[in-house]
Design a protein around this motif. Structure first.
Motif, mmCIF file in Angstrom:
data_model
loop_
_atom_site.group_PDB
_atom_site.id
_atom_site.type_symbol
_atom_site.label_atom_id
_atom_site.label_comp_id
_atom_site.label_asym_id
_atom_site.label_seq_id
_atom_site.Cartn_x
_atom_site.Cartn_y
_atom_site.Cartn_z
ATOM 1 N N VAL A 232 -34.787 11.064 -56.564
ATOM 2 C CA VAL A 232 -35.979 10.478 -56.447
ATOM 3 C C VAL A 232 -36.295 10.227 -55.001
ATOM 4 C CG1 VAL A 232 -37.706 8.729 -57.166
ATOM 5 C CG2 VAL A 232 -35.872 9.411 -58.502
ATOM 6 N N LEU A 233 -37.534 10.606 -54.287
ATOM 7 C CA LEU A 233 -37.571 10.114 -53.119
ATOM 8 C C LEU A 233 -38.338 8.597 -53.006
ATOM 9 C CD1 LEU A 233 -39.900 13.325 -52.126
ATOM 10 C CD2 LEU A 233 -37.235 12.802 -51.617
ATOM 11 N N LYS A 234 -37.890 7.987 -51.768
ATOM 12 C CA LYS A 234 -38.003 6.726 -51.611
ATOM 13 C C LYS A 234 -39.674 6.214 -51.419
ATOM 14 C CE LYS A 234 -33.802 5.269 -49.449
ATOM 15 N NZ LYS A 234 -32.966 4.759 -48.265
ATOM 16 N N ASP A 235 -40.248 7.278 -51.371
ATOM 17 C CA ASP A 235 -41.940 6.778 -51.454
ATOM 18 C C ASP A 235 -42.370 7.006 -52.786
ATOM 19 O OD1 ASP A 235 -41.800 9.756 -51.591
ATOM 20 O OD2 ASP A 235 -43.356 9.936 -50.021
ATOM 21 N N ALA A 236 -41.636 7.260 -53.571
ATOM 22 C CA ALA A 236 -42.020 7.202 -55.189
ATOM 23 C C ALA A 236 -42.466 6.094 -55.729
ATOM 24 C CB ALA A 236 -40.647 7.929 -56.070
ATOM 25 N N GLU A 237 -43.327 6.091 -56.734
ATOM 26 C CA GLU A 237 -43.762 4.721 -57.503
ATOM 27 C C GLU A 237 -42.475 4.160 -58.160
ATOM 28 O OE1 GLU A 237 -46.805 3.463 -57.334
ATOM 29 O OE2 GLU A 237 -47.386 5.177 -55.861
ATOM 30 N N PRO A 238 -42.547 2.923 -58.284
ATOM 31 C CA PRO A 238 -41.581 1.959 -59.015
ATOM 32 C C PRO A 238 -41.130 2.719 -60.332
ATOM 33 C CG PRO A 238 -42.727 0.565 -57.400
ATOM 34 C CD PRO A 238 -43.593 1.847 -57.562
ATOM 35 N N SER B 39 -41.309 14.416 -59.287
ATOM 36 C CA SER B 39 -42.065 15.581 -59.647
ATOM 37 C C SER B 39 -42.280 16.652 -58.302
ATOM 38 C CB SER B 39 -43.539 14.969 -59.816
ATOM 39 O OG SER B 39 -44.066 14.344 -59.072
ATOM 40 N N ALA B 40 -42.206 16.130 -57.092
ATOM 41 C CA ALA B 40 -42.620 16.934 -55.948
ATOM 42 C C ALA B 40 -41.379 17.947 -55.712
ATOM 43 C CB ALA B 40 -42.934 16.096 -54.740
ATOM 44 N N VAL B 41 -40.226 17.470 -55.814
ATOM 45 C CA VAL B 41 -38.868 17.967 -55.850
ATOM 46 C C VAL B 41 -38.691 18.948 -56.955
ATOM 47 C CG1 VAL B 41 -36.299 17.606 -56.258
ATOM 48 C CG2 VAL B 41 -37.596 16.008 -54.457
ATOM 49 N N ALA B 42 -39.178 18.690 -58.013
ATOM 50 C CA ALA B 42 -39.110 19.665 -59.132
ATOM 51 C C ALA B 42 -39.742 21.286 -58.936
ATOM 52 C CB ALA B 42 -39.398 19.062 -60.328
ATOM 53 N N PRO C 168 -16.856 9.622 -64.900
ATOM 54 C CA PRO C 168 -17.666 10.507 -65.375
ATOM 55 C C PRO C 168 -18.785 9.653 -66.182
ATOM 56 C CG PRO C 168 -15.698 10.697 -66.648
ATOM 57 C CD PRO C 168 -15.515 10.085 -65.226
ATOM 58 N N GLU C 169 -18.474 8.563 -66.724
ATOM 59 C CA GLU C 169 -19.432 7.764 -67.611
ATOM 60 C C GLU C 169 -20.431 6.899 -66.600
ATOM 61 O OE1 GLU C 169 -15.872 4.817 -66.974
ATOM 62 O OE2 GLU C 169 -16.405 6.794 -66.563
ATOM 63 N N VAL C 170 -20.371 7.224 -65.341
ATOM 64 C CA VAL C 170 -21.258 6.554 -64.379
ATOM 65 C C VAL C 170 -22.407 7.687 -63.761
ATOM 66 C CG1 VAL C 170 -21.538 5.312 -62.130
ATOM 67 C CG2 VAL C 170 -19.531 4.818 -63.768
ATOM 68 N N LYS C 171 -23.538 7.635 -64.071
ATOM 69 C CA LYS C 171 -24.220 8.490 -63.698
ATOM 70 C C LYS C 171 -25.052 8.165 -62.239
ATOM 71 C CE LYS C 171 -23.820 10.151 -67.730
ATOM 72 N NZ LYS C 171 -22.769 11.507 -67.657
ATOM 73 N N ILE C 172 -25.469 9.195 -61.517
ATOM 74 C CA ILE C 172 -26.008 8.922 -60.156
ATOM 75 C C ILE C 172 -27.198 9.558 -60.157
ATOM 76 C CG2 ILE C 172 -25.417 9.509 -57.529
ATOM 77 C CD1 ILE C 172 -23.162 8.212 -58.911
ATOM 78 N N VAL C 173 -28.298 8.444 -59.576
ATOM 79 C CA VAL C 173 -29.589 8.898 -59.157
ATOM 80 C C VAL C 173 -29.682 8.750 -57.571
ATOM 81 C CG1 VAL C 173 -32.017 8.249 -59.392
ATOM 82 C CG2 VAL C 173 -30.619 8.245 -61.376
ATOM 83 N N VAL C 174 -29.917 9.828 -56.759
ATOM 84 C CA VAL C 174 -30.096 9.995 -55.508
ATOM 85 C C VAL C 174 -31.450 9.273 -55.231
ATOM 86 C CG1 VAL C 174 -30.491 11.321 -53.520
ATOM 87 C CG2 VAL C 174 -28.506 11.674 -55.056
ATOM 88 N N LEU C 175 -31.573 8.494 -54.239
ATOM 89 C CA LEU C 175 -32.811 7.746 -53.801
ATOM 90 C C LEU C 175 -32.827 7.920 -52.323
ATOM 91 C CD1 LEU C 175 -35.412 6.217 -54.688
ATOM 92 C CD2 LEU C 175 -34.084 4.142 -54.377
ATOM 93 N N THR C 176 -33.771 8.641 -51.805
ATOM 94 C CA THR C 176 -33.544 9.184 -50.413
ATOM 95 C C THR C 176 -34.925 9.604 -49.904
ATOM 96 O OG1 THR C 176 -32.564 10.483 -48.974
ATOM 97 C CG2 THR C 176 -33.147 11.491 -51.036
ATOM 98 N N SER C 177 -35.089 9.572 -48.669
ATOM 99 C CA SER C 177 -36.235 10.007 -47.882
ATOM 100 C C SER C 177 -36.416 11.535 -47.825
ATOM 101 C CB SER C 177 -36.200 9.239 -46.379
ATOM 102 O OG SER C 177 -36.355 7.906 -46.631
ATOM 103 N N PHE C 178 -35.363 12.127 -48.184
ATOM 104 C CA PHE C 178 -34.982 13.569 -47.853
ATOM 105 C C PHE C 178 -35.559 14.504 -48.752
ATOM 106 C CE2 PHE C 178 -32.022 11.020 -44.846
ATOM 107 C CZ PHE C 178 -32.621 11.549 -43.841
ATOM 108 N N GLY C 179 -36.390 15.404 -48.653
ATOM 109 C CA GLY C 179 -36.575 16.278 -50.116
ATOM 110 C C GLY C 179 -36.560 17.606 -50.057
#
Length: 225
Positions: free
Chosen positions: A116-122, A141-144, A88-99
């Motif tokens: 976060v989508l893979k086409d997002a800015e660094p 932001s697009a996903v939100a 539970p102390e490890v957090k997950i950020v999904v980085l994918t092409s699927f929105g």
């Protein structure tokens, strides 16, 4: 057990079945002074195996896992659920092409702290990693916007909340946990937990992330995007 964090550097595990993607993320993380790549995994099962090995040997666990969704053996959703349950102390950020909204909901329901989508800015990827490391939720932001638009309006609505519950909804949307809410409002953590449970019930929501999206949609807080 994960060692205590003694610096501002956020340790990151990259999980993606494409070597070229992992190489690009490695270069990105190497260029970020506050982020540190501490491992790579080719799929969800590989990630679980590495986390288990690190815990057994007492090595540092990553604060954040950058997780792809579509992978062989164990996909990103299943891996996210397993990691959140065991680490539970490890957090997950999904980085994918699927929105698609369905995939986003599945990831957040599994316990992801960012999407976060893979086409997002660094810069947005870095922001999502740092937010997750501090216990906040960050959505592309697009996903939100997509989720806020797709989310059905609760039957009871915001007007059913007490002033205290509205105040707590804003704090939830700002990423505060129950303990932090209790400290902010000078109430017990148990009382804070009860208020959060009550407001989720009134709004017919199943997660704090949905509550945060509702607060953004209703203009109670400003969207991070």
């Amino acid at each position: 057990m994960a060692e205590a964090i003694t610096t501002d550097t956020v340790g990151v595990l990259v999980v993606d079945d494409h070597a070229l993607v992992r190489r690009g993320l490695r270069a990105f993380l190497d260029a970020e002074p506050q982020l540190e790549l501490i491992g790579e995994a080719a799929d969800g099962q590989d990630a679980l195996d590495r986390l288990k090995q690190w815990r057994v040997t007492g090595a540092r666990l990553p604060q954040v896992v950058l997780m792809d969704l579509q992978m062989p053996r164990l996909d990103g959703i299943a891996a996210t659920k397993a990691i959140v349950g065991s680490y539970p102390e490890v957090k997950i950020v999904v980085l994918t092409s699927f929105g698609e909204a369905e995939r986003v909901h599945a990831a957040l329901s599994a316990g992801a702290a960012g999407y976060v989508l893979k086409d997002a800015e660094p810069d947005e990827v870095a922001t999502a990693i740092r937010a997750a490391a501090t216990g906040e939720v960050h959505l592309d932001s697009a996903v939100a916007r997509l989720l806020a638009k797709r989310m059905a309006a609760p039957q009871a609505g915001i007007t059913s909340l007490t002033l205290r519950e509205r105040e707590i909804l804003v704090l939830v949307a700002q990423g505060l946990c129950n303990r932090e809410i209790a400290e902010h409002l000078v109430i017990s953590e148990r009382t804070a937990r009860t208020h959060v449970s009550n407001l989720l019930g009134k709004l017919q929501l199943s997660s704090r992330t949905q509550a945060a999206l509702l607060a953004i949609r209703e203009g109670l807080v400003v969207s991070p995007g």
